[in-house]
Design an enzyme around this catalytic site. Sequence first.
Site, short mmCIF file in Angstrom:
data_model
loop_
_atom_site.label_atom_id
_atom_site.label_comp_id
_atom_site.label_asym_id
_atom_site.label_seq_id
_atom_site.Cartn_x
_atom_site.Cartn_y
_atom_site.Cartn_z
CB SER A 127 71.85 49.67 85.62
OG SER A 127 72.84 48.35 85.61
CE1 TYR A 175 76.23 52.12 83.81
CE2 TYR A 175 75.78 50.17 85.36
CZ TYR A 175 75.55 51.26 84.30
OH TYR A 175 74.54 50.79 83.43
N1 NAP Z 1 72.99 48.74 77.33
C1 NAP Z 1 72.55 48.07 78.38
O1 NAP Z 1 72.44 46.75 78.35
C2 NAP Z 1 72.14 48.84 79.61
C3 NAP Z 1 71.72 48.08 80.61
C4 NAP Z 1 71.16 48.70 81.62
C5 NAP Z 1 71.28 49.98 81.92
N2 NAP Z 1 71.53 50.92 80.61
C6 NAP Z 1 71.54 52.26 80.66
O2 NAP Z 1 71.01 52.78 79.59
C7 NAP Z 1 71.69 54.06 79.44
C8 NAP Z 1 71.81 54.06 77.63
O3 NAP Z 1 73.16 53.06 77.86
P1 NAP Z 1 73.64 52.78 76.40
O4 NAP Z 1 73.98 51.21 76.35
O5 NAP Z 1 72.80 53.02 75.13
O6 NAP Z 1 75.07 53.45 76.32
P2 NAP Z 1 76.13 53.81 75.08
O7 NAP Z 1 75.88 53.08 74.03
O8 NAP Z 1 77.47 53.67 75.76
O9 NAP Z 1 75.67 55.27 74.86
C9 NAP Z 1 75.89 56.45 75.59
C10 NAP Z 1 75.35 57.80 75.22
O10 NAP Z 1 75.52 58.68 76.03
C11 NAP Z 1 76.60 59.81 75.91
N3 NAP Z 1 77.07 60.25 76.76
C12 NAP Z 1 78.29 59.55 77.61
N4 NAP Z 1 78.76 60.44 78.54
C13 NAP Z 1 78.25 61.43 78.02
C14 NAP Z 1 78.46 62.86 78.69
N5 NAP Z 1 79.05 63.01 79.82
N6 NAP Z 1 77.65 63.81 78.42
C15 NAP Z 1 76.71 63.64 77.48
N7 NAP Z 1 76.60 62.51 76.83
C16 NAP Z 1 77.15 61.59 77.25
C17 NAP Z 1 77.36 59.05 74.65
O11 NAP Z 1 78.07 59.87 73.60
P3 NAP Z 1 79.30 60.64 73.82
O12 NAP Z 1 80.43 59.53 74.08
O13 NAP Z 1 79.74 61.31 72.42
O14 NAP Z 1 79.36 61.54 74.97
C18 NAP Z 1 76.22 58.07 74.03
O15 NAP Z 1 75.48 58.80 72.90
C19 NAP Z 1 72.91 54.44 80.37
O16 NAP Z 1 72.13 55.38 81.05
C20 NAP Z 1 73.09 52.90 81.01
O17 NAP Z 1 73.53 52.86 82.06
C21 NAP Z 1 72.18 50.24 79.62
#
Ligand code: NAP
Length: 225
Positions: free
Chosen positions: A135, A148
């Site tokens: 991130s 985070y």
């Molecule tokens: N979206 C952004 O703008 C952004 C920006 C920078 C970086 N990122 C990074 O990109 C990645 C994906 O982010 P996202 O925005 O797509 O997140 P999201 O929409 O919250 O999805 C997270 C996924 O991870 C799963 N998860 C969470 N905790 C878990 C655990 N302990 N074990 C197994 N699965 C788990 C969730 O399912 P369950 O809740 O059912 O476990 C869900 O499938 C992350 O690493 C995030 O930090 C995102």
Amino acid sequence: MPNLIITGGTRGIGRAVVELFLKEGWNVCTCARKEEALKGLKEELKNPKNLYVKVCDVGDKNSAKAFVEFCKEKLGNFDLLINNASILGERESIENYPEDVWEEVIRINLNGVFYITKYAIPYMKEGGVIINMSSGAGKRSAPYWGAYAVSKFGVEGFSLLLSEELKGKKIKVYALNPGATRTQMRAKAYPREDPLTVKPPEKVAEFILLLLKKLPQVVSVDWEG
Ligand SMILES: NC(=O)c1ccc[n+]([C@@H]2O[C@H](COP(=O)([O-])OP(=O)(O)OC[C@H]3O[C@@H](n4cnc5c(N)ncnc54)[C@H](OP(=O)(O)O)[C@@H]3O)[C@@H](O)[C@H]2O)c1
């Protein structure tokens, strides 16, 4: 067909990657904590033969090990591992940051990346790739992003040392900042933002596919989209 293991594939960026890679003919193995969401994923995608799912909490070492072993059993050795699962925690100052939330974020976002990677390394193919989702908050000072941000700084450091350690096995390691993306996590971090002003997760999935076609020389990849 190449093999992908990706954590957190039920929504957001993980789900977009699962869908695109299935379409591209890959075998895909993914996990999440919620069984219903995994069932929903399979049903909505019309039960593809090359998709395997298992409940797993990546921050629990036994659960992480069981997931990796399940993927090995279903897919054989892995071409690509994406450590995608993470949680946001609280937007709060260090002074006021709740200890239990701190521990949970580090457990999932940092320990989870360590466990899944450690157990997957023996099953990575020579020439394979590991992508750890990072991130901007893990690259630049991000006040009030607490655990985070610190977990993502950890993911950046982890990726740097791992890339050196795995050179002998010809496995490339990247820390990828996907930039602002329209997901549940983003909406939680920026509740007043119009989601339509940020890119959809499908763009990140397409970028990952491009990255594999032309692997960068640097370990830390910063992509704003
Ligand atoms: N979206 C952004 O703008 C952004 C920006 C920078 C970086 N990122 C990074 O990109 C990645 C994906 O982010 P996202 O925005 O797509 O997140 P999201 O929409 O919250 O999805 C997270 C996924 O991870 C799963 N998860 C969470 N905790 C878990 C655990 N302990 N074990 C197994 N699965 C788990 C969730 O399912 P369950 O809740 O059912 O476990 C869900 O499938 C992350 O690493 C995030 O930090 C995102």
